[in-house]
Scaffold this motif. Structure first.
Motif, short mmCIF file in Angstrom:
data_model
loop_
_atom_site.label_atom_id
_atom_site.label_comp_id
_atom_site.label_asym_id
_atom_site.label_seq_id
_atom_site.Cartn_x
_atom_site.Cartn_y
_atom_site.Cartn_z
N SER A 186 0.80 -1.23 0.00
CA SER A 186 0.00 0.00 0.00
C SER A 186 0.83 1.27 0.00
N LYS A 187 2.15 1.15 0.22
CA LYS A 187 2.98 2.35 0.16
C LYS A 187 2.90 2.99 -1.23
N ALA A 188 2.57 2.20 -2.24
CA ALA A 188 2.50 2.73 -3.61
C ALA A 188 1.39 3.78 -3.72
N ILE B 52 3.02 -12.78 -2.46
CA ILE B 52 3.67 -11.71 -3.24
C ILE B 52 3.11 -10.38 -2.77
N GLU B 53 3.88 -9.32 -3.02
CA GLU B 53 3.47 -7.98 -2.57
C GLU B 53 3.65 -6.93 -3.66
N PRO B 54 2.93 -7.02 -4.75
CA PRO B 54 3.09 -5.99 -5.78
C PRO B 54 2.50 -4.65 -5.32
N GLY B 55 3.23 -3.59 -5.59
CA GLY B 55 2.72 -2.24 -5.29
C GLY B 55 2.50 -1.52 -6.60
N ARG B 56 3.62 -1.04 -7.17
CA ARG B 56 3.58 -0.28 -8.42
C ARG B 56 2.80 -1.03 -9.51
N TRP B 57 3.04 -2.32 -9.64
CA TRP B 57 2.46 -3.10 -10.74
C TRP B 57 0.94 -3.03 -10.72
N GLY C 176 13.90 -5.37 -4.76
CA GLY C 176 13.97 -3.98 -5.19
C GLY C 176 12.73 -3.63 -5.99
N SER C 177 12.75 -2.44 -6.56
CA SER C 177 11.56 -1.95 -7.26
C SER C 177 11.85 -1.65 -8.73
N GLN C 178 10.78 -1.63 -9.50
CA GLN C 178 10.85 -1.26 -10.93
C GLN C 178 11.86 -2.16 -11.66
N ALA D 149 1.47 5.21 -8.91
CA ALA D 149 2.25 4.68 -7.79
C ALA D 149 3.30 5.69 -7.35
N TYR D 150 3.48 5.79 -6.06
CA TYR D 150 4.55 6.60 -5.46
C TYR D 150 4.54 8.06 -5.91
N ASN D 151 3.37 8.61 -6.22
CA ASN D 151 3.26 10.03 -6.49
C ASN D 151 2.49 10.66 -5.34
N GLY E 174 7.72 -7.58 -3.80
CA GLY E 174 7.14 -7.08 -5.06
C GLY E 174 8.27 -6.67 -6.00
N GLY E 175 8.13 -5.50 -6.61
CA GLY E 175 9.20 -4.98 -7.46
C GLY E 175 8.96 -5.15 -8.95
N PHE E 176 7.79 -5.70 -9.31
CA PHE E 176 7.52 -6.00 -10.72
C PHE E 176 7.33 -4.68 -11.49
#
Ligand SMILES: Cc1ncc(COP(=O)(O)O)c(C=O)c1O
Length: 436
Positions: free
Chosen positions: A55-57, A288-293, A208-210, A387-389, A246-248
């Protein structure tokens, strides 16, 4: 009539006029289709699996409701995120509490709300958590105790921006995956297994991310299986849960194809299954923990062009937002794409720089983007800002945080109201001695 950019069935220029700019706009349909992909291509494809949205995304109470309705879990990293989830009525047992420096207050809140598990980042946290959990009389059955998972840094290189690598050894996250007796990880496992207040479920990593390749994720799984075997041999501990993080990655341009979840998860699950079989280990439950994806390409940000300047052959398009609503380009060079939302079909007239309005030379949102001739009053749409904005936004230069609007099939609803100048002042106080 000139066609305008449509998002979630809504005219973006109309949205900008109703809610003003900068404005975050999220397409609910895209978020729900990502959730459906998780269900069909991961949860439905592999037994003993679970997915939590990081949810940080992007988190608001409305977003927590969507994730709840979609049947997923929620990963939170702070008391604030946990409180948001609880206020939204999110079932606590489906929440995983993360954080690399959790405060005692946050740990107490996590314990009191009965979160599904707490991901422990280090030994000091483990000892504190054990003491806090021990304050309450626990039934002798281990399954009734608060469940923890140890975060491990698997030491792999995911080939992304250095600020987005989290799984390296020597970084600040988790316990290094060192071999042998006496390692911090072994110490943590020994401690957790001897605790009468908490139960160790397994291990977590997040490389990591992205990330656009799956090698690092796969290599991390391999290393974790070796670790699981070692923990079973040394302590008789059977890993029940392995969390892949996550990180996808999500491409910056909406023209580039969406990266299917299966590209990562099939590769990881395949290796996990093989390696567990080869070592005669029971395959653990996988999260799994996708955020951005899940949320990035559902979001766009609308800006109004305030000024256009041509300086030394460079055209600067100055907009009414910038690093306060999207710090990622200035923080780690994140790339974005934009179009003119009120004239999306106009032919390109050349490359421009989209400059944020904050008082920092580095506040450049996009360094190089082809646009039609732009003038004051045009509405720009920047893609992939879901995400992350909003979650990283600040009040720098005393700029109020933009509103967030959720759109779907021609409907638009407010998720977060625009901050007012008075909202920003609401926490200020003038000490008596300064008042004349
Ligand atoms: C532990 C953990 N899980 C999941 C995520 C989500 O990462 P992403 O948004 O890249 O999927 C992060 C991001 O920092 C993280 O630290």
């Amino acid at each position: 009539m000139v066609a305008h950019l449509q998002w979630g069935g809504m005219d973006c220029v109309e949205l900008a006029h109703i809610w003003e700019t900068p404005l975050y706009v999220l397409d609910e349909g895209i978020i729900r289709s990502r959730c459906a992909e998780i269900r069909s291509d991961f949860l439905g494809r592999w037994a003993k699996t679970w997915a939590c949205y990081a949810s940080k995304a992007f988190l608001t109470t409305g977003m927590a409701c969507i994730v709840d309705q979609e049947g997923l879990g929620l990963d939170v990293v702070s008391g604030g995120e946990l409180y948001t989830a609880i206020r939204a009525g999110f079932p606590p047992y489906r929440i995983k509490m993360h954080g690399s420096a959790k405060s005692e207050r946050e740990l107490r809140l996590a314990l009191a709300s009965g979160v599904g598990s707490i991901i422990v980042d280090g030994l000091m946290e483990l000892e504190l958590l054990d003491a806090l959990a021990g304050e309450v009389r626990r039934p002798p059955d281990r399954r009734e105790r608060p469940r923890i998972v140890l975060r491990v840094a698997p030491g792999v290189d995911p080939h992304t921006h250095s600020f987005l690598i989290t799984g390296q050894t020597g970084g600040k996250f988790g316990l290094p995956l060192e071999d042998g007796e006496g390692s911090l990880l072994s110490e943590a496992v020994r401690f957790a297994l001897s605790s009468k207040s908490i139960t160790l479920g397994g291990f977590h990593f997040h490389v990591g991310s992205q990330i656009f390749e799956n090698h690092a994720h796969v290599e991390a799984v391999r290393r974790m299986v070796v670790c699981m075997e070692r923990m079973q041999k040394t302590f008789g501990f059977k890993t029940r849960e392995l969390n892949f993080g996550g990180g996808f990655g999500v491409p910056a341009s909406p023209d580039k194809p969406h990266v299917p979840l299966r590209f990562f998860t099939d590769a990881m699950m395949g290796v996990l299954t093989e390696e567990c079989e080869a070592r005669n280990l029971e395959r653990p439950y996988v999260t799994i923990e996708p955020g951005r994806w899940l949320v990035s390409d559902a979001g766009i940000t609308l800006y109004t062009v305030e000024t256009v300047k041509r300086l030394d052959g460079v055209t600067y398009v100055g907009v009414d937002g910038g690093m306060a609503d999207n710090p990622r380009p200035s923080l780690y060079g994140a790339e974005y794409c934009a179009i003119v939302a009120n004239r999306p079909d106009d032919p390109p007239a050349g490359k421009v720089v989209i400059a944020g309005r904050c008082c920092e030379t580095g506040d450049i949102l996009i360094r190089d983007v082809e646009l039609p001739a732009v003038t004051r009053g045009d509405i720009l749409a920047v893609f992939n800002t879901g995400a992350y904005n909003f979650s990283m936004a600040s009040n720098y230069n005393r700029l109020p945080r933009p509103a967030v609007v959720l759109v779907r099939d021609g409907w638009a609803d407010l998720l977060v109201a625009r901050q007012t100048w008075d909202d920003m002042l609401s926490g200020d106080s003038i000490p008596e001695r300064l008042l004349r």
